[in-house]
Design a protein around this motif. Structure first.
Motif, PDB file in Angstrom:
ATOM      1  N   TRP A 372     -18.494 -25.294  20.608  1.00 31.59           N
ATOM      2  CA  TRP A 372     -17.285 -26.057  20.259  1.00 31.59           C
ATOM      3  C   TRP A 372     -16.093 -25.117  20.101  1.00 31.59           C
ATOM      4  O   TRP A 372     -14.952 -25.453  20.463  1.00 31.59           O
ATOM      5  CB  TRP A 372     -17.522 -26.880  18.992  1.00 31.59           C
ATOM      6  N   ASP A 373     -16.372 -23.942  19.562  1.00 32.65           N
ATOM      7  CA  ASP A 373     -15.337 -22.925  19.428  1.00 32.65           C
ATOM      8  C   ASP A 373     -14.814 -22.520  20.815  1.00 32.65           C
ATOM      9  O   ASP A 373     -13.609 -22.365  21.025  1.00 32.65           O
ATOM     10  CB  ASP A 373     -15.944 -21.715  18.693  1.00 32.65           C
ATOM     11  N   MET A 374     -15.727 -22.376  21.757  1.00 38.45           N
ATOM     12  CA  MET A 374     -15.310 -21.998  23.110  1.00 38.45           C
ATOM     13  C   MET A 374     -14.486 -23.104  23.760  1.00 38.45           C
ATOM     14  O   MET A 374     -13.505 -22.841  24.459  1.00 38.45           O
ATOM     15  CB  MET A 374     -16.525 -21.641  23.974  1.00 38.45           C
ATOM     16  N   ILE A 375     -14.890 -24.342  23.528  1.00 38.98           N
ATOM     17  CA  ILE A 375     -14.129 -25.471  24.093  1.00 38.98           C
ATOM     18  C   ILE A 375     -12.709 -25.473  23.517  1.00 38.98           C
ATOM     19  O   ILE A 375     -11.719 -25.628  24.235  1.00 38.98           O
ATOM     20  CB  ILE A 375     -14.846 -26.809  23.806  1.00 38.98           C
ATOM     21  N   GLN A 376     -12.638 -25.239  22.209  1.00 39.92           N
ATOM     22  CA  GLN A 376     -11.329 -25.212  21.550  1.00 39.92           C
ATOM     23  C   GLN A 376     -10.464 -24.069  22.076  1.00 39.92           C
ATOM     24  O   GLN A 376      -9.307 -24.258  22.429  1.00 39.92           O
ATOM     25  CB  GLN A 376     -11.540 -25.066  20.044  1.00 39.92           C
ATOM     26  N   ARG A 377     -11.062 -22.873  22.145  1.00 37.38           N
ATOM     27  CA  ARG A 377     -10.267 -21.700  22.552  1.00 37.38           C
ATOM     28  C   ARG A 377      -9.823 -21.777  24.012  1.00 37.38           C
ATOM     29  O   ARG A 377      -8.709 -21.424  24.366  1.00 37.38           O
ATOM     30  CB  ARG A 377     -11.060 -20.416  22.315  1.00 37.38           C
ATOM     31  N   HIS A 378     -10.742 -22.195  24.873  1.00 38.43           N
ATOM     32  CA  HIS A 378     -10.408 -22.214  26.311  1.00 38.43           C
ATOM     33  C   HIS A 378      -9.799 -23.541  26.756  1.00 38.43           C
ATOM     34  O   HIS A 378      -9.501 -23.724  27.928  1.00 38.43           O
ATOM     35  CB  HIS A 378     -11.650 -21.907  27.144  1.00 38.43           C
ATOM     36  N   LYS A 379      -9.677 -24.473  25.817  1.00 35.03           N
ATOM     37  CA  LYS A 379      -9.137 -25.809  26.122  1.00 35.03           C
ATOM     38  C   LYS A 379      -9.888 -26.447  27.296  1.00 35.03           C
ATOM     39  O   LYS A 379      -9.307 -26.902  28.294  1.00 35.03           O
ATOM     40  CB  LYS A 379      -7.639 -25.733  26.410  1.00 35.03           C
ATOM     41  N   VAL A 380     -11.199 -26.470  27.135  1.00 34.04           N
ATOM     42  CA  VAL A 380     -12.061 -27.041  28.169  1.00 34.04           C
ATOM     43  C   VAL A 380     -11.779 -28.540  28.284  1.00 34.04           C
ATOM     44  O   VAL A 380     -11.659 -29.239  27.271  1.00 34.04           O
ATOM     45  CB  VAL A 380     -13.543 -26.791  27.807  1.00 34.04           C
ATOM     46  N   THR A 381     -11.669 -29.015  29.534  1.00 31.04           N
ATOM     47  CA  THR A 381     -11.397 -30.451  29.733  1.00 31.04           C
ATOM     48  C   THR A 381     -12.649 -31.217  30.172  1.00 31.04           C
ATOM     49  O   THR A 381     -12.755 -32.409  29.959  1.00 31.04           O
ATOM     50  CB  THR A 381     -10.282 -30.655  30.782  1.00 31.04           C
ATOM     51  N   ILE A 382     -13.570 -30.499  30.845  1.00 25.93           N
ATOM     52  CA  ILE A 382     -14.782 -31.167  31.340  1.00 25.93           C
ATOM     53  C   ILE A 382     -15.990 -30.352  30.898  1.00 25.93           C
ATOM     54  O   ILE A 382     -16.061 -29.152  31.182  1.00 25.93           O
ATOM     55  CB  ILE A 382     -14.777 -31.263  32.883  1.00 25.93           C
ATOM     56  N   LEU A 383     -16.918 -30.986  30.217  1.00 26.94           N
ATOM     57  CA  LEU A 383     -18.119 -30.286  29.755  1.00 26.94           C
ATOM     58  C   LEU A 383     -19.353 -30.920  30.390  1.00 26.94           C
ATOM     59  O   LEU A 383     -19.529 -32.134  30.359  1.00 26.94           O
ATOM     60  CB  LEU A 383     -18.238 -30.388  28.226  1.00 26.94           C
ATOM     61  N   TYR A 384     -20.204 -30.067  30.966  1.00 25.75           N
ATOM     62  CA  TYR A 384     -21.434 -30.538  31.640  1.00 25.75           C
ATOM     63  C   TYR A 384     -22.596 -29.804  31.006  1.00 25.75           C
ATOM     64  O   TYR A 384     -22.681 -28.578  31.068  1.00 25.75           O
ATOM     65  CB  TYR A 384     -21.320 -30.178  33.125  1.00 25.75           C
ATOM     66  N   THR A 385     -23.495 -30.534  30.351  1.00 27.07           N
ATOM     67  CA  THR A 385     -24.600 -29.865  29.670  1.00 27.07           C
ATOM     68  C   THR A 385     -25.859 -30.738  29.709  1.00 27.07           C
ATOM     69  O   THR A 385     -25.874 -31.775  30.366  1.00 27.07           O
ATOM     70  CB  THR A 385     -24.185 -29.441  28.241  1.00 27.07           C
ATOM     71  N   ALA A 386     -26.902 -30.311  29.016  1.00 27.60           N
ATOM     72  CA  ALA A 386     -28.193 -31.001  29.128  1.00 27.60           C
ATOM     73  C   ALA A 386     -28.497 -31.804  27.867  1.00 27.60           C
ATOM     74  O   ALA A 386     -28.102 -31.410  26.764  1.00 27.60           O
ATOM     75  CB  ALA A 386     -29.291 -29.970  29.351  1.00 27.60           C
TER      76      ALA A 386
END
Ligand code: PRX
Length: 676
Positions: A372-386
């Motif tokens: 979540w920290d990485m999403i916040q820092r990099h301003k991720v718009t699309i997340l694909y996970t399992a």
């Protein structure tokens, strides 16, 4: 929110045959599904308006057009990409062998990199990389192109030619993508081996493909620990006569043994390499990569993908399913060692000119906030996970998620295993704040790209279903005789028509290819999955119907684990089955009988688990080992895995035991269950 009815689904199997070849034939399978999920989530108007596919009507039009004339549809899709020479024929189908875009010449690396260099994307971030230890690097398309070109020259200098196989065994650094792309650029065939596999598994894969070269790293960081990959390669290479050269990328700066004449430092070769390396003009059907995956027998299958068709579907499906745009920051947490990393980390996103985050380590290291920290820092718009990751985040607690600003997210995706509706709802509400569509994508190593998935701006979603097939993909649920199942009737998931990114064969084993995929249901590709289609045509995956198990989204053949166990000196016989697990989806339970003189104690349990780790890799270690005096068998000597599965799951056996040879064996196993 409407109430949800109780949901369960099960795939009940009759006993399979004994020994290594015990895949369950479809006619033996009774599939029951009573899953009832009534919730429906429509994409928001704001999402739909900006999406590549904006409405269900548009999807239906695309789907119908592709059904009416599949070759025309695929020809139009293929025209989006760069071809040195256009194909003269879209498809040649001599069942079960297909060729796509015949006569066409292209290069997938050229499409992933060179095409962007004449545009503004030249200086756009292609990969924003983060090491587990916090290291950061950004590679633009221009820089990536330069690195790939140099490595391409270095490979050629070390004797790698068109068609040669190159094994790649590395952690998740940009160099792993660079290695794959460099192979594709010069026409070599890559075989990426997931960094968690053991020396034995690496050697088996190298030998099967007769790889000439290995590209590896000194190591990788995993949960704060440096893991030495080079020493695994050294151990593997004792028995791999085909390997002439090894390139070693220095990531963790640990001591490694370099074998004079065979081993070369990546940085030394790159220092000397020229940065101009024209992309080879590859025939559409030239092999691009081999990726090994588990089947129902002990030996992994080398799934062979070729160039043109794979490129077309990987890229187009990535564009449609992830609705990729230039200002997106896309992040797939998959390792490049699996098919998801091939299609949706390396090829799809780069061909689409996307910016993506790539991460080296565990998404919950040093704590559950990392992702979540990485999403916040990099301003991720699309997340694909399992789904496994999602379930483990649920366990860790919402506060890890909610204390971060995830407002950049606009789309969420899952892959690898069925997602249970509860996990879907959590992902939707806690992570996506009820504004991000979820694409539950069903596909396989063999399919090369996504086959069944919502299109996020169009398809109303229901928690737990991958919804409808993509345009051009003729997926259906059928009975053993190939006739379609009725709505909500459980059956076998098949693909009725060839598609561009389908596997072409199992490397060096056409007979197995024909048997595994094309003999079970006449005239159709059999996926190995059970499924049902609801009245809206939505596909609900019910899990594997063969002896392949999904553990934490990793595909494992239970017989592979059995083979590893019986290779241990103490083991007489072993049967490995799965039981449902709240987090991992499935857990492996091994029933083991010992040779005389061995004691089934905790030390032996540990030794056996380690042994499996050594033979295959840690991902295959059984979660539970149960020692038994005998295994329940039919009169003809087949191990009754169904009974063991029931025992492992419920501790009781309710099914039919009339064919069981030795009731006392079962009774003892049952008693043991009560005692433990
Ligand atoms: O059983 C299905 C499950 O994973 C299998 C394919 O595994 P693998 O080749 O390792 O590829 C995984 C990544 C594409 C399938 O036969 N599977 C994959 N995606 C889903 C799924 N099961 C349910 N829902 C999915 N979305």
């Amino acid at each position: 929110m409407p109430a949800v009815k109780k949901k369960t689904s099960s795939v009940a199997r009759k006993p399979s045959t004994n020994g290594k070849h015990h895949s369950v034939a479809p006619q033996e399978v009774a599939i029951n599904s009573v899953l009832q999920e009534k919730r429906v989530f429509k994409p928001t108007a704001a999402f739909s308006q900006q999406a590549h596919v904006k409405s269900m009507a548009e999807y239906e039009r695309l789907y119908a057009a592709a059904e009416k004339n599949p070759e025309k549809y695929w020809s139009e899709v293929a025209s989006q990409y760069h071809w040195f020479k256009k194909w003269r024929k879209v498809l040649e189908w001599k069942a079960p062998y297909s060729k796509w875009f015949i006569g066409g010449q292209t290069n997938i690396c050229y499409n992933a990199l060179d095409v962007h260099l004449s545009t503004w994307r030249k200086n756009k971030a292609a990969i924003i990389w983060e090491g587990e230890n916090g290291d950061q690097r950004v590679l633009t398309y221009g820089q990536l192109h330069r690195e790939v070109s140099k490595l391409g020259n270095a490979l050629k200098k070390r004797g790698v030619k068109k068609g040669d196989r190159v094994a790649i065994y590395m952690g998740m650094t940009p160099e792993l993508a660079i290695a794959a792309l460099a192979c594709a650029r010069i026409g070599a065939v890559h075989s990426i081996i997931f960094g968690g596999f053991s020396a034995q598994a690496v050697a088996d894969r190298i030998n099967d493909a007769q790889a000439k070269m290995v590209i590896t790293a000194d190591g990788v960081f995993r949960r704060g620990n440096p893991l030495n990959l080079k020493s695994v390669v050294d151990e593997a290479l004792v028995n791999t006569p085909s390997v002439e050269n090894v390139i070693v990328y220095q990531r963790i700066k640990t001591d490694v043994k370099m074998t004079e004449g065979r081993d070369h430092w990546w940085h030394d070769l790159m220092d000397l390499a020229a940065d101009v390396c024209p992309a080879e003009k590859m025939d559409s059907e030239s092999p691009l990569f081999i990726l090994y995956t588990s089947g129902s027998t002990g030996k992994p299958k080398g799934i062979l993908h070729t160039t043109g068709g794979y490129m077309v579907h990987a890229a187009n499906s990535h564009k449609l399913v992830f609705d990729i745009k230039d200002d997106d920051v896309y992040w797939s947490t998959a390792d490049i060692g699996w098919i998801t990393g091939h299609s949706y980390v390396v090829y799809g996103p780069l061909i689409n000119g996307a910016t993506q985050v790539m991460y080296e380590g565990a998404v919950n290291y040093p704590n559950w906030g990392r992702i979540w920290d990485m999403i916040q820092r990099h301003k991720v718009t699309i997340l694909y996970t399992a789904p496994t990751a999602i379930r483990s985040f649920i366990r860790a607690g919402d506060e890890w998620v909610t204390k971060h600003d995830l407002s950049s997210l606009r789309l969420l995706g899952t892959v690898g295993e069925p997602i249970n509706p509860e996990a879907w709802m959590w992902y939707y509400s806690v992570v996506g704040k009820k504004k991000c569509p979820i694409v539950d994508t069903w596909w396989q190593t063999e399919t090369g790209g996504i086959m069944v998935s919502p299109l996020p701006g169009a398809t109303p979603t229901k928690p737990g279903t991958a919804t409808r097939p993509l345009p051009g993909i003729a997926v259906d649920v059928v009975k053993k005789d190939g006739t379609p199942c009725k709505a909500n009737e459980g059956g076998f998931l098949v693909v009725k028509r060839p598609w561009p990114s389908m596997l072409r064969t199992i490397y060096n084993d056409n007979a197995r290819y024909e048997k595994v995929y094309w003999s079970e249901i006449k005239g159709m590709y059999f996926t190995g999955d059970g499924a049902r289609k609801d009245k809206d045509g939505y596909i609900w995956i019910m899990g594997r119907v063969d002896d392949v198990v999904n553990v934490s989204g990793h595909r494992l053949g239970t017989s592979e684990v059995e083979s590893a166990l019986v290779a241990h000196q103490a083991v007489a016989e072993a049967a490995v089955v799965s039981r449902p697990d709240d987090v991992k989806g499935n857990a492996l339970v091994a029933f083991v009988t010992l040779k005389g003189g061995y004691n089934g104690d905790a030390a032996l349990r540990d030794a056996l688990r380690d042994h499996v780790g050594k033979e295959i890799g840690s991902i295959a270690k059984p979660d539970e080992i149960r020692f038994a005096e005998g295994l329940p068998k039919t009169r003809s000597g087949k191990i009754m895995r169904r009974l063991l599965r029931e025992l492992a799951t419920n501790g009781v056996i309710s099914g039919d035991t009339t064919t069981l040879e030795d009731f006392s064996t079962l009774e003892k196993l049952r008693q043991q269950e009560e005692e433990e």
